[in-house]
Design a protein around this motif. Structure first.
Motif, PDB file in Angstrom:
ATOM      1  N   ASP A 113       0.808  -1.227   0.000  1.00  0.00           N
ATOM      2  CA  ASP A 113       0.000   0.000   0.000  1.00  0.00           C
ATOM      3  C   ASP A 113       0.838   1.273   0.000  1.00  0.00           C
ATOM      4  O   ASP A 113       0.317   2.349  -0.251  1.00  0.00           O
ATOM      5  CB  ASP A 113      -0.948  -0.001   1.202  1.00  0.00           C
ATOM      6  CG  ASP A 113      -1.952  -1.141   1.122  1.00  0.00           C
ATOM      7  OD1 ASP A 113      -2.262  -1.586   0.004  1.00  0.00           O
ATOM      8  OD2 ASP A 113      -2.429  -1.584   2.187  1.00  0.00           O
ATOM      9  N   GLU A 114       2.119   1.156   0.279  1.00  0.00           N
ATOM     10  CA  GLU A 114       3.011   2.311   0.285  1.00  0.00           C
ATOM     11  C   GLU A 114       3.764   2.493  -1.023  1.00  0.00           C
ATOM     12  O   GLU A 114       4.475   3.483  -1.195  1.00  0.00           O
ATOM     13  CB  GLU A 114       4.009   2.192   1.435  1.00  0.00           C
ATOM     14  CG  GLU A 114       3.349   2.249   2.799  1.00  0.00           C
ATOM     15  CD  GLU A 114       4.332   1.975   3.917  1.00  0.00           C
ATOM     16  OE1 GLU A 114       5.347   1.298   3.671  1.00  0.00           O
ATOM     17  OE2 GLU A 114       4.072   2.440   5.023  1.00  0.00           O
TER      18      GLU A 114
ATOM     19  N   GLU B 101       4.584   3.727  -4.500  1.00  0.00           N
ATOM     20  CA  GLU B 101       4.149   4.927  -5.212  1.00  0.00           C
ATOM     21  C   GLU B 101       4.524   4.817  -6.677  1.00  0.00           C
ATOM     22  O   GLU B 101       5.664   4.472  -7.010  1.00  0.00           O
ATOM     23  CB  GLU B 101       4.785   6.163  -4.604  1.00  0.00           C
ATOM     24  CG  GLU B 101       4.379   6.402  -3.165  1.00  0.00           C
ATOM     25  CD  GLU B 101       5.060   7.612  -2.558  1.00  0.00           C
ATOM     26  OE1 GLU B 101       5.887   8.263  -3.248  1.00  0.00           O
ATOM     27  OE2 GLU B 101       4.770   7.902  -1.392  1.00  0.00           O
TER      28      GLU B 101
ATOM     29  N   GLY C 205       5.086   7.098  -8.813  1.00  0.00           N
ATOM     30  CA  GLY C 205       6.175   8.011  -9.171  1.00  0.00           C
ATOM     31  C   GLY C 205       7.539   7.400  -8.909  1.00  0.00           C
ATOM     32  O   GLY C 205       8.454   7.507  -9.729  1.00  0.00           O
TER      33      GLY C 205
ATOM     34  N   SER D  15      11.741   1.308  -4.298  1.00  0.00           N
ATOM     35  CA  SER D  15      10.531   1.634  -5.054  1.00  0.00           C
ATOM     36  C   SER D  15       9.482   0.537  -4.905  1.00  0.00           C
ATOM     37  O   SER D  15       8.300   0.766  -5.149  1.00  0.00           O
ATOM     38  CB  SER D  15      10.860   1.835  -6.537  1.00  0.00           C
ATOM     39  OG  SER D  15      11.173   0.602  -7.148  1.00  0.00           O
TER      40      SER D  15
ATOM     41  N   ARG E 177      -1.143  -3.791  -6.568  1.00  0.00           N
ATOM     42  CA  ARG E 177      -1.107  -2.325  -6.418  1.00  0.00           C
ATOM     43  C   ARG E 177      -1.311  -1.603  -7.750  1.00  0.00           C
ATOM     44  O   ARG E 177      -2.025  -0.605  -7.810  1.00  0.00           O
ATOM     45  CB  ARG E 177       0.237  -1.928  -5.808  1.00  0.00           C
ATOM     46  CG  ARG E 177       0.393  -0.464  -5.575  1.00  0.00           C
ATOM     47  CD  ARG E 177      -0.322  -0.021  -4.336  1.00  0.00           C
ATOM     48  NE  ARG E 177       0.087   1.336  -4.009  1.00  0.00           N
ATOM     49  CZ  ARG E 177      -0.766   2.313  -3.737  1.00  0.00           C
ATOM     50  NH1 ARG E 177      -2.054   2.087  -3.694  1.00  0.00           N
ATOM     51  NH2 ARG E 177      -0.318   3.509  -3.473  1.00  0.00           N
TER      52      ARG E 177
END
Length: 116
Positions: free
Chosen positions: A11-12, A14, A16, A66, A90
């Motif tokens: 869930d963390e 990202e 980007g 990442s 995700r």
């Protein structure tokens, strides 16, 4: 919060950070090599990368932080595995898109090599 080895929870992750990691051709090469076989686990030294050891370490750290790969220490070496299930959960189809781009590039490079 990342675990003690620096792997973010699913869930963390990202998008980007993942795109930034994949923007580098060397890191993309590592991810595609691991993506070629879902069960692939390779030592860092098994990748033929044209960089110094310190730079290689940096690239693997970026991939790990990442969320693209999971690294496990085994004695004096580290193994790397693509986080297939976590990435699919995700960011569905991200790996399929990446593989598709690699296939397109391979076809284009093959045509160029044949003079088409």
């Amino acid at each position: 919060m990342p675990d003690e080895s620096g792997h973010p929870d699913v869930d963390e992750m990202e998008i980007g950070a993942i795109f930034a990691a994949l923007a580098d051709p060397i890191r993309r090469k590592v991810v595609l090599a691991l993506a070629a076989d879902r069960d692939c686990v390779r030592h860092c030294s098994a990748f033929d990368l044209p960089v110094a050891k310190a730079t290689r370490t940096h690239h693997f750290r970026v991939l790990r932080e990442s969320g693209l790969i999971r690294q496990v220490d085994l004695g004096n070496s580290r193994t790397n595995q693509l986080r297939w299930q976590d990435l699919e959960r995700r960011f569905p189809d991200l790996l399929r898109l990446l593989a598709s781009e690699a296939d397109d590039r391979a076809r284009t490079n093959g045509k160029m090599a044949r003079g088409e």
